[in-house]
Design an enzyme around this catalytic site. Structure first.
Site, short mmCIF file in Angstrom:
data_model
loop_
_atom_site.label_atom_id
_atom_site.label_comp_id
_atom_site.label_asym_id
_atom_site.label_seq_id
_atom_site.Cartn_x
_atom_site.Cartn_y
_atom_site.Cartn_z
N TYR A 1 39.42 41.86 40.36
CA TYR A 1 40.46 41.14 41.16
C TYR A 1 40.59 41.00 42.51
O TYR A 1 41.13 40.50 43.24
CB TYR A 1 41.81 41.66 40.79
CG TYR A 1 41.98 41.88 39.40
CD1 TYR A 1 41.20 41.00 38.31
CD2 TYR A 1 42.88 42.94 38.54
CE1 TYR A 1 41.42 41.23 36.96
CE2 TYR A 1 43.15 42.73 37.43
CZ TYR A 1 42.40 41.96 36.38
OH TYR A 1 42.57 42.19 34.98
N HIS B 1 35.20 46.04 31.81
CA HIS B 1 36.33 44.84 31.62
C HIS B 1 35.90 43.73 30.72
O HIS B 1 36.82 43.32 30.04
CB HIS B 1 35.98 44.08 33.07
CG HIS B 1 37.28 43.15 33.46
ND1 HIS B 1 37.58 42.91 34.80
CD2 HIS B 1 38.03 42.74 32.67
CE1 HIS B 1 38.57 42.28 34.96
NE2 HIS B 1 39.25 41.98 33.58
N1 LIG Z 1 41.18 42.90 30.71
C1 LIG Z 1 41.40 41.63 30.82
O1 LIG Z 1 40.34 40.78 30.74
C2 LIG Z 1 42.49 40.85 31.56
C3 LIG Z 1 42.68 39.67 31.38
C4 LIG Z 1 43.76 39.23 32.07
C5 LIG Z 1 44.76 39.79 32.47
N2 LIG Z 1 44.71 41.23 32.35
C6 LIG Z 1 45.77 42.02 33.14
O2 LIG Z 1 46.83 41.76 32.60
C7 LIG Z 1 47.92 41.41 33.50
C8 LIG Z 1 49.04 40.62 32.99
O3 LIG Z 1 48.15 39.37 32.68
P1 LIG Z 1 48.74 37.92 33.44
O4 LIG Z 1 48.90 38.21 34.74
O5 LIG Z 1 47.29 37.25 33.11
O6 LIG Z 1 49.68 37.34 32.44
P2 LIG Z 1 51.18 37.67 32.16
O7 LIG Z 1 51.56 38.83 32.51
O8 LIG Z 1 51.51 37.16 30.67
O9 LIG Z 1 51.97 36.47 32.85
C9 LIG Z 1 51.98 36.45 34.27
C10 LIG Z 1 52.37 34.90 34.72
O10 LIG Z 1 53.68 34.79 34.09
C11 LIG Z 1 54.67 34.55 35.41
N3 LIG Z 1 55.78 35.67 34.71
C12 LIG Z 1 55.88 36.77 34.87
N4 LIG Z 1 56.95 37.48 34.22
C13 LIG Z 1 57.92 36.28 34.08
C14 LIG Z 1 58.97 36.09 33.58
N5 LIG Z 1 59.84 37.21 33.29
N6 LIG Z 1 59.53 34.95 33.29
C15 LIG Z 1 58.80 33.86 33.76
N7 LIG Z 1 57.58 34.12 34.10
C16 LIG Z 1 56.98 35.20 34.16
C17 LIG Z 1 54.00 35.12 36.60
O11 LIG Z 1 54.22 34.27 37.55
P3 LIG Z 1 55.11 34.68 38.82
O12 LIG Z 1 53.97 35.85 39.54
O13 LIG Z 1 55.41 33.68 39.78
O14 LIG Z 1 56.19 35.65 38.37
C18 LIG Z 1 52.57 34.87 36.19
O15 LIG Z 1 52.25 33.50 36.54
C19 LIG Z 1 47.02 40.94 34.73
O16 LIG Z 1 47.83 41.16 36.19
C20 LIG Z 1 45.71 41.91 34.59
O17 LIG Z 1 46.14 43.15 35.10
C21 LIG Z 1 43.53 41.94 31.92
#
Ligand SMILES: NC(=O)c1ccc[n+]([C@@H]2O[C@H](COP(=O)([O-])OP(=O)(O)OC[C@H]3O[C@@H](n4cnc5c(N)ncnc54)[C@H](OP(=O)(O)O)[C@@H]3O)[C@@H](O)[C@H]2O)c1
Length: 273
Positions: free
Chosen positions: A47, A105
């Site tokens: 990241y 990861h």
């Molecule tokens: N291990 C892996 O391979 C892997 C892969 C992907 C992700 N991750 C981890 O998982 C975390 C979360 O995943 P993610 O960020 O991809 O997806 P997510 O948490 O499902 O969704 C985040 C997205 O949704 C929006 N959002 C957040 N809360 C919201 C709400 N209450 N209402 C409407 N929209 C909302 C955010 O935009 P805004 O910022 O504009 O609010 C952002 O674009 C990552 O930050 C990372 O730490 C791990």
């Protein structure tokens, strides 16, 4: 705060995903999440924001032992020497002597499992990580990892939300007594607007995102939603004060699809179907 269901790692069940939160605005967003009450942060070498995560942790004034911090080693750094260098780089960027959880990861079929899991075990034995685990491991890969690890694995971090059928890996991860950690728990913003989740959320005075997160935590799954916006961070954090009925849980179960995955990069393994 509730904690993940299995293992004694004490992982707060609602964590904060920091992907995409970089530089000054990113550090401010992470600090905002800590001020709202999150005590579990998820980052990764990939990241490029470990410096900002460390800065926000210090700026918060919260005691180090009160924050559960995860970082990850990327798939092209799983050979023993690369792995050790990656962990060293992460700790330098974070400006910390150890993390609470260190994950592989993504799996890498070109590095023997004994070598990558061995390097992960070594980091724990050297005190660089209090707990270790994996991410994006399929049933077959998890079975193989379990044969090679000498230290307990605390979690398998996988994509999990109402639109994806993750039942096979969920069952297998639990069978091995690991926590399941859900990334993309609101399907990267696809949850808001879904009529079923909107209706079920509204029945509890909650949003569709909160219904999705609640459905996961009610199964004992750790969630790590991410948002750059304080109001959404607060919304995503407030999911432990209501309960879905068995009928509501079943209706959300019915949204799952085999092709509902939102994260499928080139290094992804052959997913369980
Ligand atoms: N291990 C892996 O391979 C892997 C892969 C992907 C992700 N991750 C981890 O998982 C975390 C979360 O995943 P993610 O960020 O991809 O997806 P997510 O948490 O499902 O969704 C985040 C997205 O949704 C929006 N959002 C957040 N809360 C919201 C709400 N209450 N209402 C409407 N929209 C909302 C955010 O935009 P805004 O910022 O504009 O609010 C952002 O674009 C990552 O930050 C990372 O730490 C791990």
């Amino acid at each position: 705060m509730q904690f993940g269901e299995t293992h004694d790692a004490g992982i707060p069940i609602v964590g904060f995903g920091t992907m995409r939160l970089k530089e000054e605005a990113g550090a401010a967003a992470i600090l905002s999440a800590l001020r709202i009450g999150y005590r579990h942060l998820d980052t990764a070498a990939y990241y490029g924001n470990e410096r900002e995560v460390g800065q926000a942790m210090r700026a918060s004034g919260i005691k180090r032992e009160d924050i559960f911090l995860t970082t990850k080693v990327r798939d092209d750094k799983l050979k023993a020497d690369d792995f050790a260098r990656s962990v060293d780089g992460s700790l330098k960027a974070l400006d910390l002597p150890f993390v609470d959880l260190l994950l592989i990861h993504w799996p890498n079929p070109h590095v023997p499992m004994a070598e990558s899991i061995g390097a992960l075990n070594k980091a724990k034995r050297e005190g660089l990580a209090r707990h270790i685990g994996v991410a994006n491991f399929t049933v077959a890969l998890l079975d193989e990892a379990m044969m090679h690890t000498q230290e307990p694995l605390a979690t398998n971090q996988i994509e999990a939300h109402p639109f994806l059928d993750f039942s096979k890996i969920f069952t297998e991860t639990r069978r091995h007594l690991l926590n399941v950690t859900a990334y993309c728990p609101i399907a990267r913003g696809r949850v808001p607007g879904n009529p079923v989740l909107e209706r079920i959320g509204a029945a509890h005075g909650k949003t569709a995102s909160q219904a999705s997160l609640r459905w996961l935590v009610q199964q004992g799954i750790i969630v790590i939603p991410g948002s750059s916006k304080p109001e959404r961070q607060k919304e995503n954090f407030e999911v432990l004060d209501f309960e879905l009925t068995p009928a509501e849980m079943a209706e959300i179960d019915g949204l799952k699809r085999a092709d509902g995955r939102v994260v499928n990069p080139p290094q992804a393994p052959k997913w369980d179907v």
